[in-house]
Design an enzyme around this catalytic site. Structure first.
Site, short mmCIF file in Angstrom:
data_model
loop_
_atom_site.label_atom_id
_atom_site.label_comp_id
_atom_site.label_asym_id
_atom_site.label_seq_id
_atom_site.Cartn_x
_atom_site.Cartn_y
_atom_site.Cartn_z
N GLY A 52 0.82 -1.21 0.00
CA GLY A 52 0.00 0.00 0.00
C GLY A 52 0.85 1.26 0.00
O GLY A 52 0.56 2.22 -0.73
N GLU A 53 1.90 1.25 0.80
CA GLU A 53 2.80 2.40 0.85
C GLU A 53 3.59 2.54 -0.45
O GLU A 53 3.91 3.65 -0.87
CB GLU A 53 3.75 2.28 2.04
CG GLU A 53 3.10 2.52 3.39
CD GLU A 53 2.23 1.35 3.82
OE1 GLU A 53 1.22 1.59 4.51
OE2 GLU A 53 2.55 0.19 3.47
#
Length: 400
Positions: A52-53
């Protein structure tokens, strides 16, 4: 002295597949890194906790490649899920796991990669790495940072953690609350820049989203795309799906194991086909298409008139509502989204609806299907929400 954390993780790996991947992925990390890194080149290091990051980092990586074309970009992950899914990417020269956070590991890691700059995405603060970056006078930045008052930095006992934050030349944070919290402990080098995920999803509109088989399947009918669904989400949707005669549905389950896809398929009573069996079929004859593959959901949203985003009907965590919002369509989710500020904000604006059961799902879907004006206005809110929150990457670039 033996690193106790490493010993515990190695022992626990016998009982957990994820921990096994965590420990095995770091085996021979330094020799592999020494072999991959050319010390004669200039390097930029970007750290992302997980997948996600990394998605948040993509606009930053693109900007860095354009601004520093001669530099090699190294991306590190903490979790196996990030590393396994992004072993290759056109914007990244080297992927690696982040070693466990010890002073010895941090020093050796930085001695090998010798970064000119380091970027940490959102959070994942590792004191030893930050202290070594500070000692080496490496320009270090936090991008799309988020701080909460319950974090150790803001507690009486958090002095040792606060000192690690001194490594950051500048904090680019998502919201005013984060800025105020950092100010409260003496950090004034803060800019509220927003969330780079908005830049990431906004760029999707300009990409080539064409998928021929989805055009054939949609056949100019109203299409609902249900993305990253779990069984709890599917329980909300199935009654409505099975009683719909003039709507088409694409379902992209979060888990695409054959037995789970087949279980979903057995609960659908209208004509349904899987992506894996679409060849030589007339897709116009089917009302439900199950994407038992990965990598197509972002583009599939471009064909949707309405989207349902999974994860919030149960407790697995809401998936990305920004991806469909960028295409200006109404969004439905489950009820457990308290930890997802972008969903909360979009709901407050009335571009997103939270449903607690199948009756609410049916009621909202029926309103969106039958009332074209309501559907159009709701979608406009979603699209405007994305457009009004872009620009975080540009602010970082201007600072650099």
């Amino acid at each position: 002295m033996v690193n106790l954390t490493g010993v515990v993780l190695k022992s626990a790996a016998y009982f957990s597949k994820k921990l096994k991947e965590f420990t095995e992925g770091r085996r021979d990390l330094f020799p592999k890194l020494e072999k991959a890194i050319d010390p004669s080149k200039d390097h930029i290091w970007v750290h992302a906790a997980s997948l996600g990051e990394f998605e948040m980092a993509v606009p930053v990586l693109k900007m860095l490649k354009n601004k520093y074309p001669e530099h090699k970009i190294i991306v590190s992950f903490f979790s196996p899920s990030g590393y396994k899914n992004k072993k290759k990417h056109p914007l990244v020269d080297h992927f690696t796991y982040l070693p466990l956070d010890s002073k010895k590991n941090a020093r050796k890691f930085l001695d090998i990669i010798q970064p000119e700059m380091a970027f940490f995405i959102k959070y994942d603060f590792w004191p030893n790495f930050l202290n070594e970056l500070k000692a080496g006078k490496v320009r270090t930045f936090l991008v799309s940072g988020v701080f909460r008052k319950d974090q150790a930095f803001f507690k009486i006992y958090g002095k040792w953690m606060r000192s690690a934050l001194e490594a950051f030349e500048h904090f680019f944070v998502q919201n005013k609350e984060s800025e105020e919290l950092l100010n409260s402990i003496g950090f004034e080098n803060v800019t509220v820049a927003g969330d780079t995920r908005f830049d990431r999803v906004a760029a999707q509109i300009e990409a080539d989203n064409k998928i021929d088989f989805i055009e054939d399947f949609k056949d100019d009918q109203l299409l609902v795309v249900c993305g990253s669904t779990w069984p709890e989400d599917e329980d909300l949707m199935l009654d409505f799906i099975n009683n719909s005669s003039s709507i088409k549905f694409i379902i992209a389950p979060h888990e695409i194991k054959p037995e789970k896809v087949e279980k979903l398929r057995r609960h659908i009573s209208i004509p349904v086909i899987k992506y894996s069996e679409k060849e030589d079929r007339n897709l116009k004859n089917y009302r439900v298409l199950i994407l038992d593959t990965i990598g197509l959901l972002g583009r599939a949203y471009s064909y949707a008139n309405i989207a349902y985003v999974g994860g919030a009907a149960g407790n697995t965590g809401l998936h990305n509502v920004l991806e469909p919002a960028t295409f200006g369509i109404p969004i439905l989710i489950g009820r457990n989204f308290e930890k997802f500020p972008e969903a909360q904000r979009l709901r407050q604006l009335a571009g997103l609806f939270s449903v607690k059961d199948k009756d609410e799902f049916t009621a909202i879907m029926t309103s969106l299907y039958t009332d074209t004006d309501f559907r159009r206005k709701t979608g406009m809110i979603s699209g405007h929400f994305i457009n009004s929150n872009t620009g975080a990457t540009r602010i970082l670039e201007e600072y650099l």
